[in-house]
Structure formats: structure tokens, C-alpha cells
Motif scaffolding. Structure first.
Motif, PDB file in Angstrom:
ATOM      1  N   ILE A  40      46.884  49.838  29.531  1.00 49.30           N
ATOM      2  CA  ILE A  40      46.444  48.791  29.378  1.00 49.30           C
ATOM      3  C   ILE A  40      45.039  49.109  28.891  1.00 49.30           C
ATOM      4  CG2 ILE A  40      47.590  47.878  31.127  1.00 49.30           C
ATOM      5  CD1 ILE A  40      44.482  47.271  32.522  1.00 49.30           C
ATOM      6  N   ASP A  41      45.132  48.380  27.885  1.00 46.84           N
ATOM      7  CA  ASP A  41      43.724  48.896  27.207  1.00 46.84           C
ATOM      8  C   ASP A  41      42.676  47.959  27.767  1.00 46.84           C
ATOM      9  OD1 ASP A  41      42.355  49.345  24.668  1.00 46.84           O
ATOM     10  OD2 ASP A  41      42.674  47.712  23.816  1.00 46.84           O
ATOM     11  N   ILE A  99      39.717  39.333  30.031  1.00 47.64           N
ATOM     12  CA  ILE A  99      38.446  40.033  30.536  1.00 47.64           C
ATOM     13  C   ILE A  99      37.659  40.813  29.614  1.00 47.64           C
ATOM     14  CG2 ILE A  99      38.567  42.884  31.728  1.00 47.64           C
ATOM     15  CD1 ILE A  99      40.910  41.488  33.577  1.00 47.64           C
ATOM     16  N   LYS A 100      37.781  41.396  28.445  1.00 49.34           N
ATOM     17  CA  LYS A 100      37.828  41.736  27.227  1.00 49.34           C
ATOM     18  C   LYS A 100      36.260  40.876  26.799  1.00 49.34           C
ATOM     19  CE  LYS A 100      41.917  44.633  25.704  1.00 49.34           C
ATOM     20  NZ  LYS A 100      42.272  44.861  24.603  1.00 49.34           N
ATOM     21  N   THR A 101      36.729  39.942  26.426  1.00 52.03           N
ATOM     22  CA  THR A 101      35.731  38.610  26.073  1.00 52.03           C
ATOM     23  C   THR A 101      35.087  38.564  26.580  1.00 52.03           C
ATOM     24  OG1 THR A 101      38.142  36.606  25.273  1.00 52.03           O
ATOM     25  CG2 THR A 101      35.885  35.753  25.746  1.00 52.03           C
ATOM     26  N   PHE A 102      35.310  38.607  28.434  1.00 54.85           N
ATOM     27  CA  PHE A 102      33.773  38.181  29.099  1.00 54.85           C
ATOM     28  C   PHE A 102      33.037  39.921  28.587  1.00 54.85           C
ATOM     29  CE2 PHE A 102      32.390  38.742  33.618  1.00 54.85           C
ATOM     30  CZ  PHE A 102      31.717  37.551  33.747  1.00 54.85           C
ATOM     31  N   PHE A 126      50.346  42.093  39.564  1.00 57.45           N
ATOM     32  CA  PHE A 126      51.392  41.762  40.136  1.00 57.45           C
ATOM     33  C   PHE A 126      52.678  42.543  39.853  1.00 57.45           C
ATOM     34  CE2 PHE A 126      48.479  38.490  39.357  1.00 57.45           C
ATOM     35  CZ  PHE A 126      48.369  37.295  39.079  1.00 57.45           C
ATOM     36  N   HIS A 127      53.369  42.402  40.845  1.00 63.69           N
ATOM     37  CA  HIS A 127      54.747  43.435  40.484  1.00 63.69           C
ATOM     38  C   HIS A 127      55.585  43.173  39.394  1.00 63.69           C
ATOM     39  CE1 HIS A 127      55.185  44.148  44.720  1.00 63.69           C
ATOM     40  NE2 HIS A 127      54.712  42.516  45.151  1.00 63.69           N
ATOM     41  N   THR A 128      55.369  42.164  38.323  1.00 64.16           N
ATOM     42  CA  THR A 128      55.487  41.986  37.207  1.00 64.16           C
ATOM     43  C   THR A 128      54.716  43.365  36.632  1.00 64.16           C
ATOM     44  OG1 THR A 128      54.833  39.676  36.701  1.00 64.16           O
ATOM     45  CG2 THR A 128      57.514  39.987  37.587  1.00 64.16           C
ATOM     46  N   GLY A 129      53.700  43.192  37.006  1.00 69.36           N
ATOM     47  CA  GLY A 129      52.289  43.611  35.448  1.00 69.36           C
ATOM     48  C   GLY A 129      50.775  43.405  35.934  1.00 69.36           C
ATOM     49  N   PHE A 130      50.620  42.918  34.875  1.00 65.32           N
ATOM     50  CA  PHE A 130      49.278  42.603  34.273  1.00 65.32           C
ATOM     51  C   PHE A 130      49.720  41.450  33.796  1.00 65.32           C
ATOM     52  CE2 PHE A 130      47.872  47.137  35.449  1.00 65.32           C
ATOM     53  CZ  PHE A 130      46.823  46.756  35.818  1.00 65.32           C
ATOM     54  N   LYS A 131      48.640  40.235  33.368  1.00 58.64           N
ATOM     55  CA  LYS A 131      48.797  39.196  32.099  1.00 58.64           C
ATOM     56  C   LYS A 131      48.464  39.298  31.640  1.00 58.64           C
ATOM     57  CE  LYS A 131      50.036  35.950  36.534  1.00 58.64           C
ATOM     58  NZ  LYS A 131      49.206  33.982  36.977  1.00 58.64           N
ATOM     59  N   ALA A 132      49.243  39.224  30.168  1.00 57.94           N
ATOM     60  CA  ALA A 132      47.725  39.480  29.008  1.00 57.94           C
ATOM     61  C   ALA A 132      47.339  38.320  28.914  1.00 57.94           C
ATOM     62  CB  ALA A 132      48.696  39.390  28.111  1.00 57.94           C
ATOM     63  N   GLU A 133      47.148  36.629  29.336  1.00 62.28           N
ATOM     64  CA  GLU A 133      46.169  36.441  28.954  1.00 62.28           C
ATOM     65  C   GLU A 133      44.605  36.217  29.728  1.00 62.28           C
ATOM     66  OE1 GLU A 133      49.449  34.068  31.273  1.00 62.28           O
ATOM     67  OE2 GLU A 133      48.890  35.667  30.444  1.00 62.28           O
ATOM     68  N   SER A 153      42.189  34.142  34.692  1.00 64.16           N
ATOM     69  CA  SER A 153      41.572  34.347  32.861  1.00 64.16           C
ATOM     70  C   SER A 153      41.168  32.999  33.279  1.00 64.16           C
ATOM     71  CB  SER A 153      43.297  33.837  32.131  1.00 64.16           C
ATOM     72  OG  SER A 153      43.648  32.848  32.132  1.00 64.16           O
ATOM     73  N   GLU A 154      41.801  31.592  33.731  1.00 63.95           N
ATOM     74  CA  GLU A 154      40.680  30.756  33.739  1.00 63.95           C
ATOM     75  C   GLU A 154      39.166  30.419  34.422  1.00 63.95           C
ATOM     76  OE1 GLU A 154      43.052  27.322  34.459  1.00 63.95           O
ATOM     77  OE2 GLU A 154      44.637  27.325  33.093  1.00 63.95           O
TER      78      GLU A 154
END
Length: 264
Positions: free
Chosen positions: A54-55, A26-29, A14-21, A256-257
């Protein structure tokens, strides 16, 4: 193992960047043994640049609306191009702001009235000290000495969605033997004939030897319809156009949902 192909703009980024959640989901997936990648009209550099800090890693890249598919290591799995002359012919009839992907760069016309150029410059001014896509400027389309290209886009002003739809219809009707045009709100992404986000998802499924029941996709706009139609589990958002929501199996507030739905 499941495959989740995600649109980039207004889905993951997004314009504000990525959402932490979203990033954590994605990492959990991926930790659960599944594959996550991006499926976008952007170029490869247009994905890598904003993702540098981003990690997270992508297991595949579907770029240019399916005109270019890359492995997680950047190996080309599929690429298809079309004559550059088509861009110049359409622009001569419809002089709308245009961007052209060629090589590792996106080319914009160096016109003071180019509102897309101005919006890109304004965005980059806000993105201080952040990696940026490789954008170059040309004074006229003939300055780009290309014979074949993988993608180009037209960019209308905010509120001009109907004009974008009309131009995309014209492109598909007139040049349908060579290209496919997809509307993304006020933007039109054009790739080679036969390419689409949906076709690319199936190619990624073949690459990983995945059953069609394990192919999943998420996106937010009209250009994501081929992706949603090809996915067995399809997701879009409560802020997506109603026509897009009707084509998805699941409506979620954020990425995330959707991942939570797939995991549990």
C-alpha cells in the motif's frame, strides 16, 4: 500538530484488506502536518508485511500492546520484556492455543488440533502473492530457547469470549508483578507490566513533544480501552462492543470519518 494512534485489526486492516477511503484520509491527515501511526497487539513484522503493497507510511509503530515502540524508521524507542517461563507455567495450567513473539518471528505450536494455526494457514492461502508475517512452528514450548520475551497471546475459539476474560483475569491476578493481559474478543494479548496502548500513546506524545490535548486514538475492542482512555479525542465504531463505545468520545462507521472529524 495532532497524533492519531490507530488500532490495526478491524480498525485499519480487515480480512478484505485496507479501505481505500481510509488510506486517502491518512494521507490527507499527514499532508496537513499531523502524525499517524499504528497501535496494536501485533508484532512489527505483523504490521509491515500486510502494509507492504500500500502507498502509505506510518509515523510510528506501537507494537505488542505497548511492549515495543518504534519510530517511522524502525528505531527502537522503547522495549520491555519479561520471563518466558511465565508462558510455560500458564500453558501448563491452561493448555489454550498460544503464540509467542520472539526476535522477528511469531511462534506457534505445531499441533494438528491448533485451531489458531489452522485459521492462519487458511488466511495465508487466500493471500496469494502477498507478503506474510514471519511465522514459525515449534513442537513444544521448550523448543524455543528464550529467557525473556516481549509478548505472547492465547487464542480461544469463536464464541468463547467469557473464557478469554476469565483467563486474562487469572493472568493479571497471578502474574501481575510481571505482565499485563488484555482481552481482544477471543484473544488475550500479554505484555510486560506497566505496558499498555495508552501508556505508549503518551510516550509517543513525549517523543514528538505533543500536548495531551492533541493525542488521539481509535480502536474497536476491549484491548483498546487504555488507548481510548489516554487519548484526548477518542474514537470507536458502531460495530464495537457497547462497553467500548461508552469509553469513546466519538462513534464513527470507519477510520476515514474519524480523520474527517479531526481535520474539520
Amino acid at each position: 500538530m495532532k497524533i492519531l494512534a490507530s488500532d490495526f485489526d478491524n480498525t485499519l486492516y480487515f480480512h478484505t484488506g485496507f479501505k481505500a477511503e481510509d488510506l486517502q484520509a491518512i494521507k490527507t491527515f499527514q499532508a496537513a502536518g499531523h502524525k499517524f501511526g499504528v497501535c496494536t497487539g501485533r508484532s512489527y513484522n505483523g504490521i509491515v508485511a500486510p502494509s507492504t503493497n500500500i502507498d502509505i507510511h506510518y509515523d510510528f509503530y506501537i507494537c505488542l500492546s505497548g511492549g515495543l515502540i518504534l519510530s517511522e524508521d524502525g528505531e527502537v524507542l522503547f522495549e520491555k520484556q519479561f520471563p518466558y517461563a511465565i508462558v510455560k507455567e500458564i500453558y501448563a495450567r491452561y493448555p489454550v492455543n498460544v503464540s509467542v513473539v520472539y526476535g522477528n518471528a511469531m511462534y506457534l505450536l505445531n499441533d494438528k488440533n491448533n485451531h489458531f494455526k489452522q485459521s492462519i494457514k487458511a488466511l495465508y492461502k487466500k493471500m496469494k502473492n502477498q507478503p506474510k508475517e514471519n511465522i514459525r512452528f515449534i513442537d513444544q514450548l521448550d523448543d524455543l530457547k528464550a529467557q525473556q520475551i516481549p509478548s505472547f497471546s492465547f487464542h480461544y475459539r469463536r464464541g468463547e469470549h467469557d473464557q478469554a476474560v476469565n483467563l486474562a483475569t487469572y493472568i493479571n491476578k497471578t502474574y501481575g508483578d510481571y505482565v499485563n493481559a488484555y482481552v481482544n474478543d477471543i484473544h488475550i494479548d500479554v505484555c510486560a507490566k506497566g505496558c499498555s496502548k495508552g501508556h505508549a500513546l503518551k510516550q509517543i506524545g513525549d517523543y514528538y513533544h505533543i500536548n495531551k490535548e492533541d493525542l488521539c486514538g481509535i480502536g474497536d475492542n476491549f484491548n483498546d480501552l487504555p488507548l481510548l482512555q489516554a487519548a484526548y479525542d477518542s474514537f470507536t465504531f458502531d460495530y464495537a462492543p457497547s462497553a467500548v463505545q461508552k469509553q469513546a468520545k466519538h462513534i464513527v462507521p470507519q477510520l476515514s470519518e474519524a480523520i474527517d472529524e479531526l481535520l474539520f
